[in-house]
Design a protein around this motif. Sequence first.
Motif, short mmCIF file in Angstrom:
data_model
loop_
_atom_site.label_atom_id
_atom_site.label_comp_id
_atom_site.label_asym_id
_atom_site.label_seq_id
_atom_site.Cartn_x
_atom_site.Cartn_y
_atom_site.Cartn_z
N TYR A 45 34.27 50.26 35.61
CA TYR A 45 34.34 48.83 35.83
C TYR A 45 34.48 48.05 34.51
N ILE A 46 35.50 46.94 34.48
CA ILE A 46 35.36 46.25 33.18
C ILE A 46 35.10 44.84 33.63
N ILE A 47 33.83 44.42 33.01
CA ILE A 47 33.36 43.08 32.96
C ILE A 47 33.91 42.23 32.13
N ILE A 48 34.45 41.21 32.40
CA ILE A 48 35.07 40.21 31.45
C ILE A 48 34.11 38.67 31.44
N TYR A 49 33.62 38.53 30.08
CA TYR A 49 33.00 37.15 29.96
C TYR A 49 33.57 36.54 29.30
N THR A 50 34.11 35.19 29.81
CA THR A 50 35.13 34.27 28.96
C THR A 50 34.27 33.01 28.25
N PRO A 51 35.05 32.66 27.26
CA PRO A 51 34.13 31.64 26.49
C PRO A 51 33.87 30.47 27.46
N PHE A 55 31.76 34.95 34.53
CA PHE A 55 32.06 36.66 34.71
C PHE A 55 33.03 36.89 35.62
N TYR A 56 33.75 37.98 35.22
CA TYR A 56 34.83 38.51 36.17
C TYR A 56 34.63 39.88 36.25
N THR A 57 34.68 40.32 37.58
CA THR A 57 34.56 42.05 37.76
C THR A 57 35.84 42.64 38.17
N LEU A 58 36.40 43.71 37.37
CA LEU A 58 37.45 44.37 37.77
C LEU A 58 36.95 45.91 37.82
N THR A 59 37.79 46.74 38.71
CA THR A 59 37.67 47.91 38.56
C THR A 59 38.50 48.22 37.51
N ALA A 60 38.21 49.61 36.79
CA ALA A 60 39.11 50.02 35.77
C ALA A 60 40.58 49.92 35.98
N GLU A 61 40.82 50.38 37.42
CA GLU A 61 42.37 50.29 37.83
C GLU A 61 42.97 49.05 37.69
N GLU A 62 42.11 48.05 38.25
CA GLU A 62 42.52 46.93 38.37
C GLU A 62 42.78 46.08 37.11
N TYR A 63 41.87 46.50 36.05
CA TYR A 63 42.15 45.93 34.57
C TYR A 63 43.27 46.55 34.12
N ASP A 69 50.86 44.52 33.63
CA ASP A 69 51.48 43.07 34.13
C ASP A 69 51.82 42.26 33.07
N GLY A 70 51.17 42.44 31.93
CA GLY A 70 51.40 41.44 30.79
C GLY A 70 50.29 40.30 30.72
N ASN A 71 49.32 40.48 31.44
CA ASN A 71 48.16 39.46 31.52
C ASN A 71 46.94 39.95 30.53
N SER A 72 46.42 39.22 30.26
CA SER A 72 45.02 39.45 29.25
C SER A 72 44.09 38.47 29.56
N PRO A 73 42.73 38.92 29.12
CA PRO A 73 41.58 37.90 29.28
C PRO A 73 41.86 36.68 28.29
N PRO A 74 41.19 35.78 28.61
CA PRO A 74 41.42 34.47 27.66
C PRO A 74 41.08 34.82 26.41
N ALA A 75 41.44 34.25 25.28
CA ALA A 75 41.07 34.66 23.88
C ALA A 75 39.38 34.19 23.75
N GLY A 76 38.80 35.09 23.02
CA GLY A 76 37.27 34.96 22.90
C GLY A 76 36.46 35.53 23.94
N SER A 77 37.24 36.18 24.92
CA SER A 77 36.47 36.93 26.06
C SER A 77 35.67 38.21 25.35
#
Length: 265
Positions: A45-51, A55-63, A69-77
Amino acid sequence: MNQKKLAVILIALILVVAPISYLVYSYHNFGSLVNPGTPKASDRYIIIYTPSAQFYTLTAEEYQKLIEDGNSPPAGSKLFNITVDSYITGSPGVDLNLTLRSVYKQFTIVMGDPSVINCKDNPQLYVGDCRYRTLAVSEISGVVASIFAANYYVKGINMGYDNVTAKQYAFNQTQLGYRKTYLNFWTKVDLGRGKIGNEGHLAVLLIGPAEGAKENRIFTPRRGVLVIEGTTDETLRAEVVLIENIISFKWPEGNETRTINITGG
């Protein structure tokens, strides 16, 4: 040497050597418990903690798909790469649900190395980050206490109690069953010999930088034991959030157990 003297020596050896051998055996078993070898299955899993403190939880495949798809977590995450291993059923999610949602008579939160107590008065002496260790301990304590109470509330209803009485019964049983401790020699022995961490007594063990964590992983090496290992205390906090997500845990409205004191007796 006559037989009486020989008998006395043998008895003395049994009385002294046997208990010591049992302690050594139990302590050795603790090492096997936290290093159980190759898992039956693993999920990443990849856990994203934003500024914005989300918290956002994604499987490695989802991330991976998100990035492709050209998306990325918010800057500073902050990103936490975490593995959940299965040693019981072959399904990491089933292992977690089976371990945390079973009915126990008691539960113990092993907050970490005895040096964690320094977070109370001398945080500079603690190897790690007291803020995040406190959050991790508080959060997982609240999760387990909430599930424990819910199980006993249902039991109270099944025993014929009304709603108010069942809630009080659940609260009382939770207070009686809850224990917290540090990962000292005797705790390791108790875990190794199965005094805690069994089908009647849940043990949750936090392993972070102060305990020599080497990986970011969550696993249940046997029924009644949950190990949360993170190379930083902030990762431990993220791993608790991941556990909540995997078992679909929801905080009860008005719940107060999330702020259990890390250093209290």
